[in-house]
Motif scaffolding. Structure first.
Motif, PDB file in Angstrom:
ATOM      1  N   SER A 103      36.761  46.438  31.161  1.00 60.02           N
ATOM      2  CA  SER A 103      37.214  47.310  32.249  1.00 60.02           C
ATOM      3  C   SER A 103      37.491  46.554  33.546  1.00 60.02           C
ATOM      4  CB  SER A 103      36.157  48.391  32.512  1.00 60.02           C
ATOM      5  OG  SER A 103      34.939  47.777  32.891  1.00 60.02           O
ATOM      6  N   LYS A 104      37.246  45.245  33.542  1.00 59.03           N
ATOM      7  CA  LYS A 104      37.413  44.401  34.741  1.00 59.03           C
ATOM      8  C   LYS A 104      36.598  44.956  35.909  1.00 59.03           C
ATOM      9  CE  LYS A 104      41.927  42.562  33.457  1.00 59.03           C
ATOM     10  NZ  LYS A 104      41.727  42.737  32.075  1.00 59.03           N
ATOM     11  N   ASP A 105      35.389  45.419  35.572  1.00 57.94           N
ATOM     12  CA  ASP A 105      34.486  46.037  36.537  1.00 57.94           C
ATOM     13  C   ASP A 105      33.348  45.077  36.866  1.00 57.94           C
ATOM     14  OD1 ASP A 105      33.181  47.923  38.125  1.00 57.94           O
ATOM     15  OD2 ASP A 105      32.224  48.905  36.423  1.00 57.94           O
TER      16      ASP A 105
ATOM     17  N   SER B 246      31.755  40.868  53.401  1.00 55.56           N
ATOM     18  CA  SER B 246      33.102  40.544  52.955  1.00 55.56           C
ATOM     19  C   SER B 246      33.198  40.664  51.438  1.00 55.56           C
ATOM     20  CB  SER B 246      33.447  39.117  53.394  1.00 55.56           C
ATOM     21  OG  SER B 246      34.601  38.658  52.758  1.00 55.56           O
ATOM     22  N   ILE B 247      34.056  41.548  50.974  1.00 48.06           N
ATOM     23  CA  ILE B 247      34.278  41.669  49.531  1.00 48.06           C
ATOM     24  C   ILE B 247      34.901  40.389  48.966  1.00 48.06           C
ATOM     25  CG2 ILE B 247      35.611  42.891  47.760  1.00 48.06           C
ATOM     26  CD1 ILE B 247      34.973  45.471  49.262  1.00 48.06           C
ATOM     27  N   PRO B 248      35.910  39.793  49.638  1.00 48.47           N
ATOM     28  CA  PRO B 248      36.442  38.537  49.110  1.00 48.47           C
ATOM     29  C   PRO B 248      35.373  37.449  48.966  1.00 48.47           C
ATOM     30  CG  PRO B 248      37.959  39.441  50.700  1.00 48.47           C
ATOM     31  CD  PRO B 248      36.710  40.274  50.756  1.00 48.47           C
TER      32      PRO B 248
ATOM     33  N   TYR C 101      32.766  34.473  41.685  1.00 47.85           N
ATOM     34  CA  TYR C 101      33.235  34.717  40.311  1.00 47.85           C
ATOM     35  C   TYR C 101      34.729  34.388  40.231  1.00 47.85           C
ATOM     36  CZ  TYR C 101      28.908  37.316  40.606  1.00 47.85           C
ATOM     37  OH  TYR C 101      27.606  37.667  40.826  1.00 47.85           O
ATOM     38  N   PRO C 102      35.106  33.137  40.442  1.00 46.11           N
ATOM     39  CA  PRO C 102      36.529  32.788  40.543  1.00 46.11           C
ATOM     40  C   PRO C 102      37.320  32.979  39.249  1.00 46.11           C
ATOM     41  CG  PRO C 102      35.191  30.809  40.472  1.00 46.11           C
ATOM     42  CD  PRO C 102      34.248  31.971  40.561  1.00 46.11           C
ATOM     43  N   ASP C 103      36.664  32.952  38.109  1.00 45.51           N
ATOM     44  CA  ASP C 103      37.362  33.097  36.830  1.00 45.51           C
ATOM     45  C   ASP C 103      37.430  34.543  36.348  1.00 45.51           C
ATOM     46  OD1 ASP C 103      34.599  33.079  36.531  1.00 45.51           O
ATOM     47  OD2 ASP C 103      34.686  32.279  34.500  1.00 45.51           O
ATOM     48  N   ARG C 104      37.040  35.487  37.194  1.00 45.65           N
ATOM     49  CA  ARG C 104      37.044  36.910  36.827  1.00 45.65           C
ATOM     50  C   ARG C 104      38.073  37.669  37.651  1.00 45.65           C
ATOM     51  NH1 ARG C 104      33.775  36.223  32.509  1.00 45.65           N
ATOM     52  NH2 ARG C 104      31.695  35.627  33.090  1.00 45.65           N
ATOM     53  N   ARG C 105      38.848  38.497  36.989  1.00 40.16           N
ATOM     54  CA  ARG C 105      39.763  39.401  37.692  1.00 40.16           C
ATOM     55  C   ARG C 105      39.043  40.739  37.849  1.00 40.16           C
ATOM     56  NH1 ARG C 105      45.705  40.436  38.032  1.00 40.16           N
ATOM     57  NH2 ARG C 105      45.829  42.665  38.401  1.00 40.16           N
TER      58      ARG C 105
ATOM     59  N   LEU D  67      41.806  38.911  49.281  1.00 39.99           N
ATOM     60  CA  LEU D  67      41.668  39.009  47.824  1.00 39.99           C
ATOM     61  C   LEU D  67      42.942  38.518  47.156  1.00 39.99           C
ATOM     62  CD1 LEU D  67      39.937  42.412  47.037  1.00 39.99           C
ATOM     63  CD2 LEU D  67      38.993  40.120  46.829  1.00 39.99           C
ATOM     64  N   GLU D  68      42.781  37.821  46.053  1.00 39.49           N
ATOM     65  CA  GLU D  68      43.945  37.294  45.350  1.00 39.49           C
ATOM     66  C   GLU D  68      44.480  38.249  44.294  1.00 39.49           C
ATOM     67  OE1 GLU D  68      43.710  33.258  44.191  1.00 39.49           O
ATOM     68  OE2 GLU D  68      42.643  32.679  46.004  1.00 39.49           O
ATOM     69  N   SER D  69      43.709  39.258  43.930  1.00 40.44           N
ATOM     70  CA  SER D  69      44.183  40.257  42.969  1.00 40.44           C
ATOM     71  C   SER D  69      43.835  41.641  43.501  1.00 40.44           C
ATOM     72  CB  SER D  69      43.546  40.033  41.590  1.00 40.44           C
ATOM     73  OG  SER D  69      42.160  40.164  41.664  1.00 40.44           O
ATOM     74  N   ALA D  70      44.455  42.648  42.936  1.00 41.15           N
ATOM     75  CA  ALA D  70      44.266  44.030  43.409  1.00 41.15           C
ATOM     76  C   ALA D  70      42.874  44.544  43.055  1.00 41.15           C
ATOM     77  CB  ALA D  70      45.324  44.927  42.792  1.00 41.15           C
TER      78      ALA D  70
END
Length: 105
Positions: free
Chosen positions: A39-41, A55-57, A63-67, A88-91
């Protein structure tokens, strides 16, 4: 022992105890996060009564390897959360707060 010596001794004992407590808690995180790949949760649980996320980022940098598309927090008495996603680098589609008595956003 006169009163001045007793006060100095008592102060030294308190300082030693305080510095030991400070060192023991310094390295312990105030949260634990678990990543659910399907679920990418990212589910974060408090390991202390309160949790501050400035800061969320920065949280997700660990966890750099997790989307991470969904982020949840639980098992806290209080949560102070900055919900800015700048950097953030992803949504990030969802932030959930579950069973927390006091929340500051």
């Amino acid at each position: 022992m006169n009163i001045v010596k007793q006060i100095v001794f008592f102060t030294l004992v308190i300082q030693c105890v305080y510095s030991n407590v400070e060192e023991n808690t310094k390295d312990k995180s105030d949260h634990e996060c678990e990543y659910i790949n399907e679920s990418k949760d990212m589910m974060c649980h408090c390991s202390r009564s309160s949790l501050v996320i400035p800061s969320i980022p920065n949280l997700l940098d660990g966890y750099p390897d997790r989307r991470v598309e969904s982020l949840s927090f639980s098992r806290c008495s209080s949560l102070d959360l900055n919900i800015s996603t700048v950097g953030l680098e992803s949504a990030l589609y969802q932030i959930r707060v579950e069973n927390i008595e006091y929340v500051t956003i």
